[in-house]
Design a protein around this motif. Structure first.
Motif, mmCIF file in Angstrom:
data_model
loop_
_atom_site.group_PDB
_atom_site.id
_atom_site.type_symbol
_atom_site.label_atom_id
_atom_site.label_comp_id
_atom_site.label_asym_id
_atom_site.label_seq_id
_atom_site.Cartn_x
_atom_site.Cartn_y
_atom_site.Cartn_z
ATOM 1 N N ASN A 30 43.014 11.492 23.065
ATOM 2 C CA ASN A 30 41.854 12.234 23.556
ATOM 3 C C ASN A 30 40.823 12.510 22.459
ATOM 4 O O ASN A 30 39.830 13.186 22.715
ATOM 5 C CB ASN A 30 42.309 13.561 24.169
ATOM 6 N N HIS A 31 41.072 11.993 21.268
ATOM 7 C CA HIS A 31 40.186 12.220 20.116
ATOM 8 C C HIS A 31 40.113 10.927 19.302
ATOM 9 O O HIS A 31 40.538 10.887 18.148
ATOM 10 C CB HIS A 31 40.723 13.366 19.247
ATOM 11 N N LEU A 32 39.581 9.888 19.874
ATOM 12 C CA LEU A 32 39.670 8.537 19.318
ATOM 13 C C LEU A 32 38.922 8.306 18.011
ATOM 14 O O LEU A 32 39.178 7.322 17.327
ATOM 15 C CB LEU A 32 39.207 7.514 20.361
ATOM 16 N N THR A 33 37.998 9.172 17.659
ATOM 17 C CA THR A 33 37.234 8.966 16.423
ATOM 18 C C THR A 33 37.465 10.088 15.410
ATOM 19 O O THR A 33 36.728 10.200 14.436
ATOM 20 C CB THR A 33 35.719 8.846 16.723
ATOM 21 N N SER A 34 38.472 10.891 15.622
ATOM 22 C CA SER A 34 38.740 12.044 14.756
ATOM 23 C C SER A 34 39.675 11.688 13.603
ATOM 24 O O SER A 34 40.221 10.588 13.538
ATOM 25 C CB SER A 34 39.364 13.176 15.580
ATOM 26 N N TYR A 35 39.875 12.645 12.733
ATOM 27 C CA TYR A 35 40.786 12.522 11.590
ATOM 28 C C TYR A 35 42.017 13.389 11.844
ATOM 29 O O TYR A 35 41.909 14.486 12.403
ATOM 30 C CB TYR A 35 40.090 12.986 10.306
ATOM 31 N N PHE A 36 43.172 12.888 11.398
ATOM 32 C CA PHE A 36 44.447 13.551 11.646
ATOM 33 C C PHE A 36 45.304 13.518 10.387
ATOM 34 O O PHE A 36 45.154 12.637 9.549
ATOM 35 C CB PHE A 36 45.210 12.836 12.770
ATOM 36 N N LYS A 37 46.246 14.458 10.332
ATOM 37 C CA LYS A 37 47.197 14.491 9.217
ATOM 38 C C LYS A 37 48.553 14.932 9.757
ATOM 39 O O LYS A 37 48.656 15.949 10.452
ATOM 40 C CB LYS A 37 46.717 15.480 8.153
ATOM 41 N N GLY A 60 41.477 1.671 21.530
ATOM 42 C CA GLY A 60 40.164 2.142 21.142
ATOM 43 C C GLY A 60 40.164 3.162 20.012
ATOM 44 O O GLY A 60 39.136 3.769 19.728
ATOM 45 N N PHE A 61 41.302 3.330 19.343
ATOM 46 C CA PHE A 61 41.377 4.317 18.257
ATOM 47 C C PHE A 61 40.568 3.844 17.062
ATOM 48 O O PHE A 61 40.756 2.754 16.552
ATOM 49 C CB PHE A 61 42.829 4.559 17.853
ATOM 50 N N LYS A 62 39.634 4.669 16.629
ATOM 51 C CA LYS A 62 38.804 4.350 15.469
ATOM 52 C C LYS A 62 38.837 5.472 14.429
ATOM 53 O O LYS A 62 38.075 5.458 13.478
ATOM 54 C CB LYS A 62 37.372 4.097 15.916
ATOM 55 N N GLY A 63 39.719 6.433 14.608
ATOM 56 C CA GLY A 63 39.858 7.533 13.662
ATOM 57 C C GLY A 63 40.774 7.155 12.522
ATOM 58 O O GLY A 63 41.053 5.976 12.299
ATOM 59 N N GLN A 64 41.252 8.157 11.798
ATOM 60 C CA GLN A 64 42.170 7.927 10.688
ATOM 61 C C GLN A 64 43.311 8.925 10.750
ATOM 62 O O GLN A 64 43.106 10.089 11.095
ATOM 63 C CB GLN A 64 41.449 8.088 9.353
ATOM 64 N N ILE A 65 44.504 8.436 10.399
ATOM 65 C CA ILE A 65 45.682 9.297 10.337
ATOM 66 C C ILE A 65 46.254 9.229 8.927
ATOM 67 O O ILE A 65 46.605 8.158 8.447
ATOM 68 C CB ILE A 65 46.750 8.880 11.362
ATOM 69 N N ASP A 66 46.342 10.378 8.290
ATOM 70 C CA ASP A 66 46.970 10.500 6.970
ATOM 71 C C ASP A 66 48.443 10.789 7.213
ATOM 72 O O ASP A 66 48.791 11.835 7.754
ATOM 73 C CB ASP A 66 46.310 11.643 6.196
ATOM 74 N N GLY A 67 49.308 9.870 6.837
ATOM 75 C CA GLY A 67 50.739 10.042 7.044
ATOM 76 C C GLY A 67 51.350 11.144 6.194
ATOM 77 O O GLY A 67 52.418 11.653 6.514
#
Length: 78
Positions: A30-37, A60-67
């Motif tokens: 639900n937040h395809l262009t957001s940043y996550f950690k 369609g995911f264009k965000g970033q996930i910091d593992g």
């Protein structure tokens, strides 16, 4: 556990959404262009994410996930 509400953050690069469980990870769709950690290890081997249901790819995911040196395990993609 945030249970799909994130553990904090606003989704920006400087203030990413914090993911602590499978429900939070599920909300990424639900937040395809957001940043996550990731802030905890996440076990997707439990209902409803286990092999009986499986994980749907997030299209369609264009965000970033910091593992953040955390782990997602027991992931089954259907």
């Amino acid at each position: 556990m945030a249970n799909g509400l994130f553990d904090g953050g606003t989704g920006t690069q400087k203030d990413p959404f914090l993911i602590s469980d499978g429900a939070d990870l599920f909300q990424v769709k639900n937040h395809l262009t957001s940043y996550f950690k990731l802030v905890s290890n996440i076990n997707l081997g439990e209902p409803p994410y286990n092999k009986d249901f499986g994980w749907q790819p997030i299209e369609g995911f264009k965000g970033q996930i910091d593992g953040n040196n955390k782990r997602i395990y027991n992931l089954t993609i259907v």
